[in-house]
Enzyme design. Sequence first.
Site, PDB file in Angstrom:
ATOM      1  N   ARG A  34     -55.879  65.440 -13.036  1.00  0.00           N
ATOM      2  CA  ARG A  34     -56.322  64.541 -11.970  1.00  0.00           C
ATOM      3  C   ARG A  34     -57.558  65.082 -11.251  1.00  0.00           C
ATOM      4  O   ARG A  34     -57.726  66.300 -11.137  1.00  0.00           O
ATOM      5  CB  ARG A  34     -55.221  64.486 -10.922  1.00  0.00           C
ATOM      6  CG  ARG A  34     -54.465  63.223 -10.868  1.00  0.00           C
ATOM      7  CD  ARG A  34     -53.453  63.348  -9.770  1.00  0.00           C
ATOM      8  NE  ARG A  34     -52.170  63.804 -10.270  1.00  0.00           N
ATOM      9  CZ  ARG A  34     -51.324  64.529  -9.555  1.00  0.00           C
ATOM     10  NH1 ARG A  34     -51.651  64.961  -8.351  1.00  0.00           N
ATOM     11  NH2 ARG A  34     -50.169  64.854 -10.052  1.00  0.00           N
ATOM     12  N   ARG A  60     -33.661  12.149 -45.130  1.00  0.00           N
ATOM     13  CA  ARG A  60     -33.287  11.963 -43.725  1.00  0.00           C
ATOM     14  C   ARG A  60     -33.502  13.211 -42.867  1.00  0.00           C
ATOM     15  O   ARG A  60     -33.422  13.162 -41.651  1.00  0.00           O
ATOM     16  CB  ARG A  60     -31.824  11.501 -43.635  1.00  0.00           C
ATOM     17  CG  ARG A  60     -31.685  10.033 -44.006  1.00  0.00           C
ATOM     18  CD  ARG A  60     -30.303   9.533 -43.703  1.00  0.00           C
ATOM     19  NE  ARG A  60     -29.349   9.890 -44.745  1.00  0.00           N
ATOM     20  CZ  ARG A  60     -28.025   9.881 -44.580  1.00  0.00           C
ATOM     21  NH1 ARG A  60     -27.514   9.564 -43.407  1.00  0.00           N
ATOM     22  NH2 ARG A  60     -27.237  10.203 -45.582  1.00  0.00           N
ATOM     23  N   GLY A 102     -29.238  10.375 -60.716  1.00  0.00           N
ATOM     24  CA  GLY A 102     -27.807  10.386 -60.432  1.00  0.00           C
ATOM     25  C   GLY A 102     -27.175  11.742 -60.704  1.00  0.00           C
ATOM     26  O   GLY A 102     -27.755  12.595 -61.381  1.00  0.00           O
ATOM     27  N   ASN A 124     -13.435  11.416 -53.057  1.00  0.00           N
ATOM     28  CA  ASN A 124     -13.993  12.433 -53.961  1.00  0.00           C
ATOM     29  C   ASN A 124     -14.921  13.330 -53.158  1.00  0.00           C
ATOM     30  O   ASN A 124     -15.865  12.853 -52.532  1.00  0.00           O
ATOM     31  CB  ASN A 124     -14.772  11.723 -55.083  1.00  0.00           C
ATOM     32  CG  ASN A 124     -15.549  12.710 -55.945  1.00  0.00           C
ATOM     33  OD1 ASN A 124     -15.100  13.836 -56.167  1.00  0.00           O
ATOM     34  ND2 ASN A 124     -16.700  12.273 -56.429  1.00  0.00           N
ATOM     35  N   ALA A 182     -28.875  20.287 -56.545  1.00  0.00           N
ATOM     36  CA  ALA A 182     -29.713  20.441 -55.351  1.00  0.00           C
ATOM     37  C   ALA A 182     -31.028  19.699 -55.498  1.00  0.00           C
ATOM     38  O   ALA A 182     -32.051  20.098 -54.961  1.00  0.00           O
ATOM     39  CB  ALA A 182     -29.980  21.921 -55.089  1.00  0.00           C
TER      40      ALA A 182
HETATM   41  C1  UD1 Z   1     -21.363  11.633 -54.436  1.00  0.00           C
HETATM   42  C2  UD1 Z   1     -20.236  11.142 -55.352  1.00  0.00           C
HETATM   43  C3  UD1 Z   1     -19.132  10.544 -54.478  1.00  0.00           C
HETATM   44  C4  UD1 Z   1     -18.639  11.571 -53.456  1.00  0.00           C
HETATM   45  C5  UD1 Z   1     -19.812  12.123 -52.653  1.00  0.00           C
HETATM   46  C6  UD1 Z   1     -19.345  13.272 -51.809  1.00  0.00           C
HETATM   47  C7  UD1 Z   1     -21.313  10.475 -57.413  1.00  0.00           C
HETATM   48  C8  UD1 Z   1     -21.806   9.349 -58.214  1.00  0.00           C
HETATM   49  N1  UD1 Z   1     -20.768  10.151 -56.244  1.00  0.00           N
HETATM   50  O1  UD1 Z   1     -21.897  10.515 -53.795  1.00  0.00           O
HETATM   51  O2  UD1 Z   1     -18.050  10.114 -55.272  1.00  0.00           O
HETATM   52  O3  UD1 Z   1     -17.683  10.978 -52.602  1.00  0.00           O
HETATM   53  O4  UD1 Z   1     -20.852  12.602 -53.525  1.00  0.00           O
HETATM   54  O5  UD1 Z   1     -20.364  13.647 -50.949  1.00  0.00           O
HETATM   55  O6  UD1 Z   1     -21.387  11.608 -57.849  1.00  0.00           O
HETATM   56  N2  UD1 Z   1     -28.114  15.032 -56.740  1.00  0.00           N
HETATM   57  C9  UD1 Z   1     -28.977  15.578 -57.663  1.00  0.00           C
HETATM   58  N3  UD1 Z   1     -29.630  14.762 -58.528  1.00  0.00           N
HETATM   59  C10 UD1 Z   1     -29.454  13.408 -58.522  1.00  0.00           C
HETATM   60  C11 UD1 Z   1     -28.575  12.866 -57.576  1.00  0.00           C
HETATM   61  C12 UD1 Z   1     -27.904  13.693 -56.698  1.00  0.00           C
HETATM   62  O7  UD1 Z   1     -29.181  16.795 -57.705  1.00  0.00           O
HETATM   63  O8  UD1 Z   1     -30.069  12.752 -59.365  1.00  0.00           O
HETATM   64  C13 UD1 Z   1     -27.417  15.918 -55.812  1.00  0.00           C
HETATM   65  C14 UD1 Z   1     -27.889  15.686 -54.388  1.00  0.00           C
HETATM   66  O9  UD1 Z   1     -28.858  16.656 -54.048  1.00  0.00           O
HETATM   67  C15 UD1 Z   1     -26.628  15.894 -53.574  1.00  0.00           C
HETATM   68  C16 UD1 Z   1     -25.495  15.591 -54.536  1.00  0.00           C
HETATM   69  O10 UD1 Z   1     -26.057  15.607 -55.825  1.00  0.00           O
HETATM   70  O11 UD1 Z   1     -26.479  17.224 -53.171  1.00  0.00           O
HETATM   71  C17 UD1 Z   1     -24.800  14.284 -54.257  1.00  0.00           C
HETATM   72  O12 UD1 Z   1     -25.716  13.253 -54.403  1.00  0.00           O
HETATM   73  P1  UD1 Z   1     -25.651  11.933 -53.521  1.00  0.00           P
HETATM   74  O13 UD1 Z   1     -26.578  10.934 -54.052  1.00  0.00           O
HETATM   75  O14 UD1 Z   1     -25.741  12.301 -52.094  1.00  0.00           O
HETATM   76  O15 UD1 Z   1     -24.158  11.468 -53.831  1.00  0.00           O
HETATM   77  P2  UD1 Z   1     -23.311  10.488 -52.985  1.00  0.00           P
HETATM   78  O16 UD1 Z   1     -23.875   9.139 -53.080  1.00  0.00           O
HETATM   79  O17 UD1 Z   1     -23.060  11.043 -51.648  1.00  0.00           O
END
Ligand code: UD1
Length: 461
Positions: free
Chosen positions: A438, A15, A78, A167, A9
Amino acid sequence: MTLSVVILAAGQGTRMKSALPKVLHDLGGQPLLSHVLKAAHEIGAYNIYVVYGHGGEQLKRVIGDVGCRWVEQSQQLGTGHALNQALPLIDDDNKVLVLYGDVPLISADTLRSLLRQLDGSTLALLTAHLEDPTGYGRIVRDSKRNVCEIVEQKDASESVKRITEINTGFIAAFSKDLKRWLSQVTNKNSQGEYYLTDVIALAVKDGFRVHTVHPSDPIEIMGINTRSQLADMERNYQRRIAEKLMLNGITLRDPNRIDVRGELIAAPDCVIDINAVFEGRVELGRNVVIGPNVCIKDSIIGENSQIFANSVIDGAIVGESARIGPFARLRPGTDLAADVHIGNFVELKKAHVQHGTKINHLSYVGDTRVGEDVNIGAGTITCNYDGANKHETIIGDRVFIGSDTQLVAPITIGNDATVAAGTTVTKDVPENVLVISRVPQQVKTGWKRPRKSKSGKDTAP
Ligand code: UD1
Ligand code: CA
């Protein structure tokens, strides 16, 4: 086998354009994160770790003490990096399930079937087939249909982009295996991130098999990135609640115009008109009729009662066969027995009202106990507040209170007493008497109303 759940989270939620962390935005009356925590509790997670980035204090304050542990990821490098913040806290022999704070409607059933795939030599992955897979990581399978890797959209070749199995992000594996694989993950990819998805290929290299499961309902894997998606999910979620209510024998005048922001427990044959809003925990007995634009929060409504249009009820108990509203307001601590009538523009607060009593028009009754079969006339006010303290009014059985009366508390009106219209009651009233304060009616003949003079000034008679 001990289950640890890690909820990612830490994403900024740019956005949403909000000062509020994304996972605190509201779905069905609860923060997104609370829905995910509920699913984690439902599947019997022993430890729950929430990986957060921004607004940590706010998160802890709003979510409160629900038995989860907070883990900071100060830089969002990531999903793999995010999971790695929690893993050192988790024993090697634990099962680890990864959930997402912004994917709120994942079901306990789906998670259970995902966890059933897990044994000492497998990794479990929740995948789905989408008509438009754009943006998602793709599930790459070999000639025997075994999963061999996940490739992110931004790193995908044209042929991989044509794969429609995606995924969802939900993954389960043993702690010791995840630790081993994640230590080998690098950020050499188009986004410069440590991808959690890279553990798939590493697991396969280790001789593990990847077992996939699909969600039973597509909404379970939907994430929230924008307010528009949040609004769509809210409607979708509300429509599901509406369908369940109808299946349980409730008539909804329009299933698209009801909002349940909490839990609504309704017995069969209730009828709910348009734009009703239910908050917290609300119970409706059999045959309750709810009019249009009614708001009810944390209350119990007895069977055969009718709540007419535009009434607002909060923290109240309403007995059987009562009639409330239109335009009534029941505030916390209101407790009404059967057959009570509360009419338009009547406000009750901490009022205990016995069987058959009527308060039908324009009144304020607060900090009051009212007996049976009492009639309270229009414009009656219990003056419960002296500017510093609240005081109680006690009204006996079969009392008749005339219109435009003030009852200055603390005060007691005896059984069967009658209070004449326009009376200000300042002393206790015994049983069976008439009380009147009253000024006797006076008639003055020859009296003239003021008139405008030629100079434009009023002249007194
Ligand atoms: C990720 C998956 C992708 C999948 C998709 C589904 C990876 C590399 N990719 O992509 O394969 O199809 O989700 O929605 O995992 N977050 C953190 N810390 C970070 C980065 C992300 O807590 O450093 C959390 C974000 O809050 C979010 C979730 O992880 O809730 C997913 O992160 P996001 O960057 O949106 O992943 P996607 O690019 O959508
Ligand atoms: Ca990303």
